[in-house]
Design an enzyme around this catalytic site. Structure first.
Site, PDB file in Angstrom:
ATOM      1  N   HIS A   8     -27.398 -47.097  40.214  1.00  0.00           N
ATOM      2  CA  HIS A   8     -27.299 -47.511  38.804  1.00  0.00           C
ATOM      3  C   HIS A   8     -26.016 -46.962  38.157  1.00  0.00           C
ATOM      4  O   HIS A   8     -25.426 -45.999  38.623  1.00  0.00           O
ATOM      5  CB  HIS A   8     -28.527 -47.021  38.030  1.00  0.00           C
ATOM      6  CG  HIS A   8     -28.644 -45.523  37.990  1.00  0.00           C
ATOM      7  ND1 HIS A   8     -27.893 -44.733  37.137  1.00  0.00           N
ATOM      8  CD2 HIS A   8     -29.414 -44.678  38.716  1.00  0.00           C
ATOM      9  CE1 HIS A   8     -28.214 -43.461  37.328  1.00  0.00           C
ATOM     10  NE2 HIS A   8     -29.127 -43.393  38.287  1.00  0.00           N
ATOM     11  N   TRP A  13     -27.666 -39.000  30.284  1.00  0.00           N
ATOM     12  CA  TRP A  13     -28.080 -37.723  30.870  1.00  0.00           C
ATOM     13  C   TRP A  13     -27.184 -37.316  32.038  1.00  0.00           C
ATOM     14  O   TRP A  13     -27.001 -36.130  32.273  1.00  0.00           O
ATOM     15  CB  TRP A  13     -29.543 -37.781  31.289  1.00  0.00           C
ATOM     16  CG  TRP A  13     -30.501 -37.631  30.128  1.00  0.00           C
ATOM     17  CD1 TRP A  13     -30.192 -37.625  28.790  1.00  0.00           C
ATOM     18  CD2 TRP A  13     -31.903 -37.463  30.203  1.00  0.00           C
ATOM     19  NE1 TRP A  13     -31.325 -37.477  28.045  1.00  0.00           N
ATOM     20  CE2 TRP A  13     -32.397 -37.374  28.886  1.00  0.00           C
ATOM     21  CE3 TRP A  13     -32.807 -37.398  31.252  1.00  0.00           C
ATOM     22  CZ2 TRP A  13     -33.744 -37.204  28.594  1.00  0.00           C
ATOM     23  CZ3 TRP A  13     -34.163 -37.239  30.965  1.00  0.00           C
ATOM     24  CH2 TRP A  13     -34.618 -37.132  29.653  1.00  0.00           C
ATOM     25  N   ASN A  14     -26.624 -38.273  32.771  1.00  0.00           N
ATOM     26  CA  ASN A  14     -25.621 -37.912  33.778  1.00  0.00           C
ATOM     27  C   ASN A  14     -24.475 -37.162  33.098  1.00  0.00           C
ATOM     28  O   ASN A  14     -23.990 -36.152  33.604  1.00  0.00           O
ATOM     29  CB  ASN A  14     -25.042 -39.148  34.475  1.00  0.00           C
ATOM     30  CG  ASN A  14     -25.995 -39.836  35.425  1.00  0.00           C
ATOM     31  OD1 ASN A  14     -25.965 -41.064  35.533  1.00  0.00           O
ATOM     32  ND2 ASN A  14     -26.839 -39.096  36.125  1.00  0.00           N
ATOM     33  N   ARG A  57     -32.855 -47.474  33.713  1.00  0.00           N
ATOM     34  CA  ARG A  57     -31.428 -47.408  34.039  1.00  0.00           C
ATOM     35  C   ARG A  57     -31.090 -48.297  35.226  1.00  0.00           C
ATOM     36  O   ARG A  57     -30.026 -48.905  35.267  1.00  0.00           O
ATOM     37  CB  ARG A  57     -30.991 -45.965  34.270  1.00  0.00           C
ATOM     38  CG  ARG A  57     -31.660 -45.229  35.418  1.00  0.00           C
ATOM     39  CD  ARG A  57     -31.308 -43.749  35.345  1.00  0.00           C
ATOM     40  NE  ARG A  57     -31.824 -42.956  36.447  1.00  0.00           N
ATOM     41  CZ  ARG A  57     -33.002 -42.345  36.457  1.00  0.00           C
ATOM     42  NH1 ARG A  57     -33.847 -42.493  35.442  1.00  0.00           N
ATOM     43  NH2 ARG A  57     -33.354 -41.609  37.496  1.00  0.00           N
ATOM     44  N   GLU A  81     -36.852 -43.335  41.610  1.00  0.00           N
ATOM     45  CA  GLU A  81     -36.191 -42.095  41.998  1.00  0.00           C
ATOM     46  C   GLU A  81     -37.215 -41.015  42.358  1.00  0.00           C
ATOM     47  O   GLU A  81     -38.384 -41.085  41.943  1.00  0.00           O
ATOM     48  CB  GLU A  81     -35.295 -41.611  40.850  1.00  0.00           C
ATOM     49  CG  GLU A  81     -34.550 -40.303  41.093  1.00  0.00           C
ATOM     50  CD  GLU A  81     -33.583 -40.321  42.271  1.00  0.00           C
ATOM     51  OE1 GLU A  81     -34.038 -40.544  43.419  1.00  0.00           O
ATOM     52  OE2 GLU A  81     -32.385 -40.088  42.060  1.00  0.00           O
TER      53      GLU A  81
END
Length: 192
Positions: A8, A13-14, A57, A81
Site C-alpha cells: 500500500h 502513521w508511516n 490503506r 497485515e
C-alpha cells in the site's frame, strides 16, 4: 496463475512512526501518488484482477491503482497485515519492552506483546490465500495489494526459510514485484 505484489501507499502513521498492524491510518498525498503509480507499473503485467486486504490503506491503494487498470477489485481477510496486538497505534515513546519484542520479531515465531499474531499464523493465512487463488482463478494474472510484514513472511515461505526470518527486505510502499523477481535478493544459504 501469476501473482504480482504491491505494498500500500505511505500512510500518516508511516510518517509518524506509529505501528499500524491491523489498525489503520489514511494515505498521505505521497502515498496516493505511490498507489496511482503502482497501477501504471502493474499495467505491464496486464493483471486481470486485484485482490487487496480488508484494511482501508490497502483498499484505497488498490482503488487508486485501479484507475489505470480498470479490473475487478476483491478483498480477502487472508491478506490483512500481521496483528501486533497491544503495540498497535503506539509510537516508540511508549512501552519499551514491547518495542524491543517488535524489533526482535525476526528472531522468533512469537512476540512478547499481548495479543500479537505469531509469524506462523500469518504464514498459514498466506498459504491459504495461495491455495484459494490457484483453485478459484487458474491462469489469471492477479495484482495483490497488501502490507509489508505480510509480504516479508510470504517471501520467507517462497525462499524456504522460517516465516519469522529477517532475511527478506521490507518492500517499498507502492513498488510492484513478483516473488520470482525477488528471488535474486535471497541471501546465500549457509552451510551447516
Amino acid at each position: 496463475m501469476s501473482l504480482f505484489y504491491c505494498r500500500h501507499g505511505r500512510t500518516q502513521w508511516n510518517e509518524l512512526g506509529t505501528l499500524q498492524g491491523t489498525f489503520d491510518s489514511p494515505l498521505t498525498e505521497a502515498g496516493k501518488i505511490q498507489a496511482r503509480e503502482s497501477g501504471r507499473l502493474a499495467a505491464i503485467h496486464a493483471p486481470q484482477l486485484i485482490y487487496c486486504s480488508e484494511l482501508k490503506r490497502a483498499r484505497h491503494s488498490a482503488e487508486l491503482a485501479n484507475l489505470c487498470l480498470s479490473v475487478p477489485v476483491l478483498t480477502s481477510p487472508l491478506l490483512n497485515e500481521r496483528c501486533f496486538g497491544a503495540l498497535q497505534g503506539l509510537d516508540r515513546t511508549t512501552h519499551p519492552r514491547w518495542w524491543q519484542a517488535y524489533t526482535n520479531r525476526d528472531q522468533q515465531n512469537c512476540m512478547a506483546i499481548p495479543g500479537s499474531e505469531a509469524a506462523s499464523e500469518v504464514a498459514c493465512r498466506i498459504r491459504a490465500f495461495w491455495t484459494e487463488m490457484k483453485q478459484m482463478h487458474g491462469d489469471t494474472r492477479i495484482l495483490v495489494v497488501g502490507h509489508g510484514e505480510w509480504f516479508k513472511i510470504a517471501m520467507s515461505l517462497a525462499w524456504g526459510i522460517p516465516p519469522w526470518s529477517g532475511a527478506p527486505p521490507l518492500p517499498d510502499n507502492g513498488r510492484v514485484w513478483s516473488l520470482e523477481e525477488m528471488s535474486g535478493l535471497m541471501p546465500e544459504q549457509q552451510s551447516a
